[in-house]
Design an enzyme around this catalytic site. Structure first.
Site, PDB file in Angstrom:
ATOM      1  N   ASP A 306       0.959  -1.562  -0.204  1.00 34.54           N
ATOM      2  CA  ASP A 306      -0.259  -0.036   0.533  1.00 34.54           C
ATOM      3  C   ASP A 306       0.532   1.102   0.321  1.00 34.54           C
ATOM      4  O   ASP A 306       1.878   1.029   0.571  1.00 34.54           O
ATOM      5  CB  ASP A 306      -0.934  -0.047   0.968  1.00 34.54           C
ATOM      6  CG  ASP A 306      -1.868   1.791   1.109  1.00 34.54           C
ATOM      7  OD1 ASP A 306      -2.545   1.827   0.490  1.00 34.54           O
ATOM      8  OD2 ASP A 306      -2.202   1.398   2.686  1.00 34.54           O
ATOM      9  N   GLU A 309       2.334   2.364   3.222  1.00 29.49           N
ATOM     10  CA  GLU A 309       3.609   2.015   3.762  1.00 29.49           C
ATOM     11  C   GLU A 309       4.602   2.419   3.594  1.00 29.49           C
ATOM     12  O   GLU A 309       5.237   2.079   3.772  1.00 29.49           O
ATOM     13  CB  GLU A 309       3.963  -0.113   3.345  1.00 29.49           C
ATOM     14  CG  GLU A 309       2.262  -0.344   4.293  1.00 29.49           C
ATOM     15  CD  GLU A 309       2.828  -0.532   5.885  1.00 29.49           C
ATOM     16  OE1 GLU A 309       3.479  -0.277   6.451  1.00 29.49           O
ATOM     17  OE2 GLU A 309       1.633   0.231   6.503  1.00 29.49           O
ATOM     18  N   ASP A 343      -2.413  -3.202   3.866  1.00 24.29           N
ATOM     19  CA  ASP A 343      -1.397  -3.226   3.987  1.00 24.29           C
ATOM     20  C   ASP A 343      -0.303  -3.533   2.873  1.00 24.29           C
ATOM     21  O   ASP A 343       0.390  -3.234   1.420  1.00 24.29           O
ATOM     22  CB  ASP A 343      -0.400  -2.689   5.066  1.00 24.29           C
ATOM     23  CG  ASP A 343      -1.003  -1.689   6.211  1.00 24.29           C
ATOM     24  OD1 ASP A 343      -1.457  -1.045   5.352  1.00 24.29           O
ATOM     25  OD2 ASP A 343      -1.476  -2.150   7.641  1.00 24.29           O
ATOM     26  N   GLU A 364      -2.926  -6.717   7.882  1.00 23.11           N
ATOM     27  CA  GLU A 364      -2.678  -5.306   8.417  1.00 23.11           C
ATOM     28  C   GLU A 364      -1.426  -4.786   8.642  1.00 23.11           C
ATOM     29  O   GLU A 364      -1.667  -6.060  10.059  1.00 23.11           O
ATOM     30  CB  GLU A 364      -3.798  -4.949   9.053  1.00 23.11           C
ATOM     31  CG  GLU A 364      -4.244  -3.519   9.420  1.00 23.11           C
ATOM     32  CD  GLU A 364      -4.533  -2.938   8.021  1.00 23.11           C
ATOM     33  OE1 GLU A 364      -3.956  -1.273   9.148  1.00 23.11           O
ATOM     34  OE2 GLU A 364      -4.831  -2.634   7.571  1.00 23.11           O
ATOM     35  N   ARG A 365      -0.393  -4.059   8.787  1.00 21.82           N
ATOM     36  CA  ARG A 365       1.001  -4.188  10.130  1.00 21.82           C
ATOM     37  C   ARG A 365       0.236  -2.620  10.021  1.00 21.82           C
ATOM     38  O   ARG A 365      -0.027  -1.469  10.428  1.00 21.82           O
ATOM     39  CB  ARG A 365       1.649  -3.722   8.874  1.00 21.82           C
ATOM     40  CG  ARG A 365       2.843  -3.725  10.037  1.00 21.82           C
ATOM     41  CD  ARG A 365       3.863  -3.355   8.923  1.00 21.82           C
ATOM     42  NE  ARG A 365       3.758  -1.840   8.397  1.00 21.82           N
ATOM     43  CZ  ARG A 365       5.016  -0.692   9.321  1.00 21.82           C
ATOM     44  NH1 ARG A 365       5.864  -0.814  10.247  1.00 21.82           N
ATOM     45  NH2 ARG A 365       4.383   1.099   8.833  1.00 21.82           N
TER      46      ARG A 365
END
Length: 572
Positions: A306, A309, A343, A364-365
């Site tokens: 993403d 990021e 992400d 998802e981070r």
């Protein structure tokens, strides 16, 4: 006559061997103990004398009581199995070292510098260093920066700029950072967690050592000595990079036959390994116009990152995030795109047509500080809701540590509880990473694993509403197109009454997405729930509704909360 000291190459081979085994075993399990064993091993290797027991290791740094007891037990077992073995020092394992101790470690043993001056003792009894010993490194060996350090990257960047045709006797700071960042493991613009220094901080040291000269504000050039050092490290760097590419190639080929070991919370225990079927290369025809079929080995698997990021997607070409640098080092094919949800995710792109389908995994981070903030402002619950509605069955939460955890907005116990609830109640896979490098390594392993899992399978496009259950053992797998995945996951898309009803219900304390979905299955709209309550429903009318994989009941407490919400004019 000069004094000669005997230094053992490996004074404690058994202890080193056992520590290495324990460290590798902990690394295979993904345990943090690998770092404890690694630090102890480094400390042991620096100690020049043999140690007779694990208890004696207690004098060394990074050796605690528990580790000493483990070594003693291991030594006792070894002596029982080898009662006749006598522990002696092998003369071939010794190296003759001339006094004093502090020598230039870069030079080979047969070229150690000779020092004729004796040590003088100060009044307090400590040995006083002679001027010859203090300057031995400066005189006997030149400065060589560590591989992929800030100084290393700056010197190579200046040398690369000097070789260009448009070079004008100096390089500006911004251009130098662009050239040096791919050659460095740390960022030139953002400091590491718990530090105030960036890779650019090495520039002052290079100027003091006379390797770089500043010819104006923000303008730098190599000196003659600096150019010589840069040429030397460039040759070393080329060899090291070749070795890294070779190791990654070997590792990738091994991953095609066996899965790398990992911790209990990683993907390899969550996803069952599949036997990849062999297919002949032939073109499949579809009976439906809108269905696209990818033949085995006819597509590439690409990691999508993403834009949030990456720090390099805001318009500045060439500026690259440290996480993207790590992905480059691990030879992971990736692209930076705007993802509506998550992400990281993976797509399969058909080589001839360019059609794309999304693999059933999304990550998802959350950095630990942002994780705490998202819980406080409500983003955490909202993101979980949207992730569960995106059509991807395997949802992964990657929680990344950053600096000191005591500086988070919420207590660590609260964050651990929220992560546990996400894993147990919401059905997510929760993975913990120590820093962004571990996150990049996790993504690299995941990408290689997905290659072994899906490259030999036939992929068929399918609408989101018609997606069947996913199994890695199937030879033909139905996947959603990336365009539909991204468009259906928009944050501000037009919601139907059912979706708004779900979002309304999850605002109640203790009512998870799974529970809200179960209620909406029976009562699709608020109107239908009103009608059921008017027909004689009481506060326990919703308590018997099953939810989740285990089909547990919603229970009377939540049922009463929903009943009060829609029946009482004044809520207590």
């Amino acid at each position: 006559m000069k004094r000669i000291k005997v230094k053992l190459k490996q004074p404690n081979p058994l202890f080193e061997k056992w520590l290495q085994e324990w460290r590798d075993e902990a690394a295979a399990k993904g345990s943090d103990m690998q770092y404890c064993f690694g630090k102890a091993l480094t400390s042991l290797r620096k100690y020049p004398l043999p140690l007779s027991s694990g208890r004696d290791c207690g004098i060394l740094q990074n050796f605690g009581n528990r580790l000493c007891v483990m070594l003693d037990r291991k030594l006792a077992e070894y002596k029982q199995l080898n009662p006749e073995e006598i522990f002696t020092v092998d003369p071939n394992q010794c190296v003759k070292v001339k006094s004093p101790k502090r020598l230039n470690l870069i030079q080979p043993e047969n070229e150690l510098p000779q020092m004729n001056k004796k040590h003088k003792k100060s009044p307090n009894g400590k040995a006083k260093k002679s001027s010859t010993e203090r300057n031995v490194k400066r005189k006997s060996g030149e400065y060589i920066p560590a591989y992929r350090s800030g100084a290393y990257a700056i010197l190579r960047g200046l040398l690369e700029a000097k070789g260009k045709e448009e070079y004008t006797d100096f390089v500006e700071k911004s251009e130098l950072i662009k050239l040096a960042q791919p050659l460095c493991d740390t960022s030139f613009t953002r400091p590491e967690a718990g530090s105030y220094y960036t890779a650019w901080s090495s520039m002052s040291s290079l100027i003091k050592k006379g390797l770089v000269s500043s010819v104006g504000r923000g303008k730098y050039t190599l000196t003659v000595e600096g150019e010589n050092v840069a040429k030397k490290i460039e040759k070393v760097g080329i060899n090291d990079e070749d070795a890294i590419v070779c190791n990654n190639t070997v590792k990738s080929s091994l991953d095609n036959h066996a899965l790398p070991s990992c911790s209990s919370k990683t993907i390899y225990n969550e996803v069952a390994p599949a036997m990849v079927s062999s297919f002949e290369s032939h073109k499949l025809l579809s009976r439906e116009e809108n269905t696209i079929i990818f033949s085995p080995w006819s597509f590439d698997i690409i990691l999508l990152v993403d834009t949030q990021e990456s720090s390099g997607v805001s318009g500045r070409k060439g500026k690259c995030d440290s996480a993207l640098n790590d992905l480059h080092k691990h030879n992971v094919p990736f692209e930076v795109r705007h993802l509506k949800i998550g992400d990281f995710t993976w797509i399969c792109r058909e080589r001839k047509t360019g059609q794309e389908v999304v693999l059933p995994y999304v990550i998802e981070r959350k950095r630990i500080d942002d994780f705490a903030q998202s819980i406080m402002d409500g983003r955490f619950r909202e993101q979980k809701f949207r992730l569960k509605q995106c059509g991807i069955p395997n949802l992964i939460y990657l929680v990344e540590k950053h600096g000191k955890e005591c500086h988070t907005a919420l207590p660590l116990e609260t964050l651990n509880q929220a992560a546990t609830n996400t894993e147990v109640t919401d059905g997510f896979i929760v993975k913990y990473a120590g820093n962004h490098k571990e996150s990049a390594l996790y993504l690299a392993h995941f990408s290689h694993y997905l290659g072994t899992l899906f490259m030999g399978k036939t992929l068929v496009t399918c609408k989101k509403k018609d997606l069947p259950s996913f199994s890695v053992n199937d030879d033909i797998i139905s996947l959603m197109s990336f365009q539909e995945f991204n468009s259906s996951s928009m944050k501000n898309k037009t919601l139907v009454v059912r979706d708004m009803f779900i979002k309304h219900l999850v605002q109640l304390n203790g009512l998870s997405v799974d529970k809200a979905l179960a209620i909406v299955e029976r009562y699709p709209t608020p109107y239908s729930l009103f009608k059921a309550l008017e027909r004689g429903g009481d506060s326990k009318c919703l308590s018997d509704i099953p939810y989740g994989l285990l089909c547990r009941k919603i229970g009377p407490v939540l049922s009463k909360s929903i009943y009060d919400l829609y029946n009482k004019n004044v809520l207590s």
